[in-house]
Design a protein around this motif. Sequence first.
Motif, PDB file in Angstrom:
ATOM      1  N   ASP A   1       0.767  -1.326   0.098  1.00 12.93           N
ATOM      2  CA  ASP A   1       0.058   0.134   0.061  1.00 12.93           C
ATOM      3  C   ASP A   1       0.779   1.304   0.032  1.00 12.93           C
ATOM      4  OD1 ASP A   1       1.116   0.040   2.531  1.00 12.93           O
ATOM      5  OD2 ASP A   1      -0.918   0.088   3.620  1.00 12.93           O
ATOM      6  N   ASN A   2       0.187   2.393   0.139  1.00 13.96           N
ATOM      7  CA  ASN A   2       1.113   3.715  -0.018  1.00 13.96           C
ATOM      8  C   ASN A   2       1.834   3.730   1.249  1.00 13.96           C
ATOM      9  OD1 ASN A   2      -0.129   4.212  -2.482  1.00 13.96           O
ATOM     10  ND2 ASN A   2      -1.860   5.370  -1.424  1.00 13.96           N
ATOM     11  N   LYS A   3       1.660   3.093   2.425  1.00 11.71           N
ATOM     12  CA  LYS A   3       2.382   3.320   3.381  1.00 11.71           C
ATOM     13  C   LYS A   3       3.498   2.136   3.592  1.00 11.71           C
ATOM     14  CE  LYS A   3      -1.472   4.565   6.110  1.00 11.71           C
ATOM     15  NZ  LYS A   3      -2.448   4.339   7.251  1.00 11.71           N
ATOM     16  N   GLY A   4       3.856   1.290   2.592  1.00  6.10           N
ATOM     17  CA  GLY A   4       4.687   0.332   2.450  1.00  6.10           C
ATOM     18  C   GLY A   4       4.359  -0.964   3.058  1.00  6.10           C
ATOM     19  N   THR A   5       3.179  -1.169   3.590  1.00  7.89           N
ATOM     20  CA  THR A   5       2.665  -2.613   4.133  1.00  7.89           C
ATOM     21  C   THR A   5       2.375  -3.428   2.995  1.00  7.89           C
ATOM     22  OG1 THR A   5       1.749  -1.279   5.900  1.00  7.89           O
ATOM     23  CG2 THR A   5       1.001  -3.450   5.650  1.00  7.89           C
ATOM     24  N   LEU A   6       2.995  -4.562   3.213  1.00 12.18           N
ATOM     25  CA  LEU A   6       2.826  -5.753   2.265  1.00 12.18           C
ATOM     26  C   LEU A   6       1.466  -6.241   2.467  1.00 12.18           C
ATOM     27  CD1 LEU A   6       4.343  -7.667   0.220  1.00 12.18           C
ATOM     28  CD2 LEU A   6       4.868  -9.221   2.064  1.00 12.18           C
ATOM     29  N   PHE A   7       0.757  -6.433   1.382  1.00 12.17           N
ATOM     30  CA  PHE A   7      -0.603  -6.962   1.464  1.00 12.17           C
ATOM     31  C   PHE A   7      -0.799  -8.369   0.514  1.00 12.17           C
ATOM     32  CE2 PHE A   7      -2.241  -2.901   2.650  1.00 12.17           C
ATOM     33  CZ  PHE A   7      -3.089  -3.055   3.471  1.00 12.17           C
TER      34      PHE A   7
END
Length: 143
Positions: A126-132
């Motif tokens: 996501d835009n925050k760098g969290t792996l989805f």
Amino acid sequence: MKLVKNQEGFTLIEILLSIAILSIIFISLMNIFPQMIQFNSINETKTQAINTSRQILNDWQNKSEIIDYLSAPSTSELPSELIEQDSHYSAEINIDKYIAIITIAKESDLATSIANAHQIHVQILDNKGTLFGESFGYIVVEE
């Protein structure tokens, strides 16, 4: 005056006590619903990210310019999407609210006289760098 000893029914205390117990149970159950909605939302987002990563993986496995470059990297021009790193090539693509990071190994994991298989790894952040979501696969380059 005649006393009736066998009266059937509930007393006021019994009714109030049962209402209090049912209220406690109902409030406890109501606290679960917002959590279930949040978990469903997170799972829906992860499912969309995994499906997106699989679609990107499939698209990149079939890109002719990538396959052509991997078959002869010394004589071909590096495709514009790729950035050359030490042991791999990488690309970053913005898709809706996600960022897709694609990594392709320079060296083949499987080298035969018929084909080479280069590992490809697709990550969806996501835009925050969290792996989805992420997917792994191979780009098969026939010799």
